[in-house]
Design a protein around this motif. Structure first.
Motif, mmCIF file in Angstrom:
data_model
loop_
_atom_site.group_PDB
_atom_site.id
_atom_site.type_symbol
_atom_site.label_atom_id
_atom_site.label_comp_id
_atom_site.label_asym_id
_atom_site.label_seq_id
_atom_site.Cartn_x
_atom_site.Cartn_y
_atom_site.Cartn_z
ATOM 1 N N THR A 26 0.839 -1.200 0.000
ATOM 2 C CA THR A 26 0.000 0.000 0.000
ATOM 3 C C THR A 26 0.875 1.252 0.000
ATOM 4 O O THR A 26 0.571 2.225 -0.697
ATOM 5 C CB THR A 26 -0.919 -0.002 1.238
ATOM 6 O OG1 THR A 26 -1.459 -1.308 1.400
ATOM 7 C CG2 THR A 26 -2.041 0.995 1.098
ATOM 8 N N LEU A 30 0.751 4.088 -2.825
ATOM 9 C CA LEU A 30 0.412 5.459 -2.433
ATOM 10 C C LEU A 30 1.534 6.429 -2.811
ATOM 11 O O LEU A 30 1.287 7.462 -3.456
ATOM 12 C CB LEU A 30 0.168 5.502 -0.917
ATOM 13 C CG LEU A 30 -0.166 6.855 -0.306
ATOM 14 C CD1 LEU A 30 -1.521 7.347 -0.800
ATOM 15 C CD2 LEU A 30 -0.173 6.794 1.212
ATOM 16 N N LYS A 33 1.938 7.109 -6.561
ATOM 17 C CA LYS A 33 0.947 8.056 -7.094
ATOM 18 C C LYS A 33 1.284 9.480 -6.636
ATOM 19 O O LYS A 33 1.153 10.432 -7.403
ATOM 20 C CB LYS A 33 -0.455 7.663 -6.622
ATOM 21 C CG LYS A 33 -0.992 6.435 -7.350
ATOM 22 C CD LYS A 33 -2.388 6.120 -6.894
ATOM 23 C CE LYS A 33 -2.874 4.838 -7.561
ATOM 24 N NZ LYS A 33 -4.142 4.363 -7.018
ATOM 25 N N GLU A 100 -5.864 16.755 -4.957
ATOM 26 C CA GLU A 100 -5.384 15.540 -5.632
ATOM 27 C C GLU A 100 -4.819 14.546 -4.619
ATOM 28 O O GLU A 100 -5.038 13.342 -4.743
ATOM 29 C CB GLU A 100 -4.310 15.905 -6.652
ATOM 30 C CG GLU A 100 -4.861 16.604 -7.884
ATOM 31 C CD GLU A 100 -3.745 17.096 -8.769
ATOM 32 O OE1 GLU A 100 -3.194 16.255 -9.492
ATOM 33 O OE2 GLU A 100 -3.439 18.290 -8.718
ATOM 34 N N ALA A 103 -7.652 12.780 -3.021
ATOM 35 C CA ALA A 103 -8.263 11.790 -3.920
ATOM 36 C C ALA A 103 -7.388 10.537 -4.008
ATOM 37 O O ALA A 103 -7.895 9.401 -3.989
ATOM 38 C CB ALA A 103 -8.447 12.408 -5.305
ATOM 39 N N ILE A 104 -6.079 10.719 -4.083
ATOM 40 C CA ILE A 104 -5.166 9.567 -4.153
ATOM 41 C C ILE A 104 -5.269 8.719 -2.882
ATOM 42 O O ILE A 104 -5.333 7.489 -2.932
ATOM 43 C CB ILE A 104 -3.706 10.052 -4.366
ATOM 44 C CG1 ILE A 104 -3.538 10.579 -5.792
ATOM 45 C CG2 ILE A 104 -2.706 8.938 -4.085
ATOM 46 C CD1 ILE A 104 -2.201 11.249 -6.060
ATOM 47 N N CYS A 105 -5.322 9.396 -1.728
ATOM 48 C CA CYS A 105 -5.448 8.656 -0.465
ATOM 49 C C CYS A 105 -6.755 7.875 -0.416
ATOM 50 O O CYS A 105 -6.794 6.727 0.029
ATOM 51 C CB CYS A 105 -5.371 9.612 0.724
ATOM 52 S SG CYS A 105 -3.744 10.319 0.950
ATOM 53 N N GLU A 106 -7.828 8.498 -0.888
ATOM 54 C CA GLU A 106 -9.115 7.803 -0.875
ATOM 55 C C GLU A 106 -9.082 6.572 -1.769
ATOM 56 O O GLU A 106 -9.664 5.533 -1.457
ATOM 57 C CB GLU A 106 -10.232 8.754 -1.318
ATOM 58 C CG GLU A 106 -10.724 9.595 -0.173
ATOM 59 C CD GLU A 106 -11.848 10.536 -0.567
ATOM 60 O OE1 GLU A 106 -12.315 10.450 -1.720
ATOM 61 O OE2 GLU A 106 -12.228 11.355 0.277
ATOM 62 N N ASP A 107 -8.383 6.680 -2.909
ATOM 63 C CA ASP A 107 -8.282 5.545 -3.838
ATOM 64 C C ASP A 107 -7.400 4.440 -3.289
ATOM 65 O O ASP A 107 -7.681 3.256 -3.471
ATOM 66 C CB ASP A 107 -7.648 6.012 -5.167
ATOM 67 C CG ASP A 107 -8.656 6.762 -5.996
ATOM 68 O OD1 ASP A 107 -9.838 6.722 -5.628
ATOM 69 O OD2 ASP A 107 -8.246 7.389 -6.998
ATOM 70 N N THR A 108 -6.319 4.808 -2.649
ATOM 71 C CA THR A 108 -5.267 3.843 -2.333
ATOM 72 C C THR A 108 -5.397 3.225 -0.948
ATOM 73 O O THR A 108 -5.149 2.033 -0.780
ATOM 74 C CB THR A 108 -3.875 4.525 -2.428
ATOM 75 O OG1 THR A 108 -3.861 5.352 -3.580
ATOM 76 C CG2 THR A 108 -2.771 3.508 -2.509
#
Lengths: 164, 251
Positions: A26, A30, A33, A100, A103-108
């Motif tokens: 993870t 993270l 990205k 951004e 958003a990356i944290c929410e995805d990953t």
């Protein structure tokens, strides 16, 4: 000397604080990205250290072989992960990339997280830093490694930025 | 009418669980064989006799003593076993037990024990076979969740850290881990590798852990919701402060 992150008054620091300690896979996803974003100047990962040997007790000196103590790749750079990652601090050139990053944290991240702004990486040398590194130390490296350790063991410069 | 100990005040699930742990009336959830237990404790080789520090009491010829006649020695003391320890660590994230309640459980329900209560760990010293009985009881019942609690003789760090992604409490020596839905231990309690993997059972789900915990938390059962507990804690503190535990002075 070039102007470093710490000299820039506009730079801000944020801390990503997941609700769970995160695995190397993870962390790799993270940070890869996050690396693709413009404006991240420095990153600092923190968590409980994973020893290579049992530090004390009747089994002192026995090898541990912790599965989380592994190598992770950021782009072309390979880094040995010696902690279980609990929080990630980023130094940003400005607030533009905050959405951004969120958003990356929410995805990953597989769990909830908090992002807060503050001062998490030191910007001035302490007395022991000064004693070890002297007056000509690079301000970009303040707070990124322990004065007692070797810089190569704790600081990784991403190869993508070598030309800059 | 015979007196029944009440153990702990309160009407919430946490108070009820605290009463269960103190009274020893806890549900058995899993089975751990004697050999597996001996291996993970790491004090002796499974299948061997208990080493002793003195001959069995029956052979020693004890002096005449009314207390010795009154109190029957434990099995371990009778046999002259060594004193050995077991140490548990319980996560602050809804682990079923806590050091205090492990100590209450041990001191109330077992004899010949010396529980040590610390902020992040709880150790019990007793004659070896008595200690194994306690360890087995606490490991097999709802007092332990294999993911949220750990058997750790040394290097106990982890009880106050956030859980790992997979819901297991951090262990820097990697004594146990989640494999195929169950918690496997392949080192003994101090971190020495053992020959085979010991299955400690399935971890509790988040909901089950929240139901079985003895920890008040604002994100589960908040302490201040348990009015009866608060009232009794206030009463104890007030009486201790004002009368130094001398109710006669109050009257």
């Amino acid at each position: 000397m070039e102007t470093s992150a710490s000299d820039t008054k506009k730079s801000i620091q944020i801390e990503i604080f997941p609700k769970r300690m995160i695995k190397p896979d993870t962390v790799e996803g993270l940070l890869n990205k996050l690396c693709s974003l413009e404006g991240i100047q420095r990153a600092f990962i923190q968590g409980p250290r994973l020893p290579t040997k049992v530090p004390f007790g009747p089994a002192v000196g026995t090898p541990v072989h912790h599965p989380v103590r592994t190598n992770v790749h950021f782009g072309k750079t390979e880094m040995g992960l010696e902690v279980l990652v609990g929080r990630i601090t980023l130094e940003l050139a400005g607030k533009e990339v905050m959405e951004e990053i969120n958003a990356i944290c929410e995805d990953t991240l597989p769990c909830g997280f908090d992002i807060r702004e503050g001062r998490f990486i030191q910007t001035r040398q302490t007395v022991s830093d000064y004693a070890k590194r002297g007056p000509t130390a690079d301000p970009a490296l303040y707070g990124l490694y322990d004065p007692k350790s070797k810089i190569e063991s704790q600081v990784n410069l991403l190869r993508t930025n070598e030309k800059e | 009418m015979a007196y029944e100990a009440q153990f702990y005040p309160g009407a919430t699930s946490v108070a009820e669980n605290r009463r269960k742990h103190m009274s020893g009336k806890v549900e058995k959830l899993r089975e751990i064989s004697d050999d597996d237990l001996t291996i993970i404790l790491g004090h002796r080789v499974p299948g061997t006799d208990y080493p002793s520090t003195h001959p069995p009491l029956a052979e020693m010829g004890e002096p005449e003593c009314s207390i010795r006649e009154l109190v029957e020695p434990t099995d371990g003391a009778k046999a002259g076993d060594r004193v050995r320890y077991v140490q548990f660590v319980d996560s602050m994230y809804n682990a079923p037990s806590t050091p205090y309640f492990r100590s209450y459980n041990t001191a109330i329900n077992f004899r010949g024990v010396d529980p040590g209560t610390l902020s992040g760990r709880q150790v019990v010293e007793a004659r070896e076979r008595d200690m194994e009985e306690i360890a087995k009881f606490q490991l097999e019942t709802e007092m332990t969740c294999p993911a949220l609690s750990g058997l750790r003789g040394a290097t106990v760090h982890g009880h106050s850290l956030r859980l790992q992604e997979d819901g297991v409490m951090f262990d820097m020596l990697d004594r146990r881990r989640l494999e195929n839905g169950t918690i496997i231990m392949d080192k003994d309690q101090v971190g020495r590798p053992i020959d085979n993997k010991v299955d400690l059972g399935k971890p509790m789900s988040d909901e089950e852990a929240a139901k079985r915990t003895t920890i008040y938390r604002v994100d589960n059962v908040p302490y201040r919701e348990d009015k009866e507990v608060l009232e009794w804690v206030h009463r104890v503190f007030e009486q201790r402060t004002m009368y130094g535990y001398k109710p006669a002075v109050q009257e």
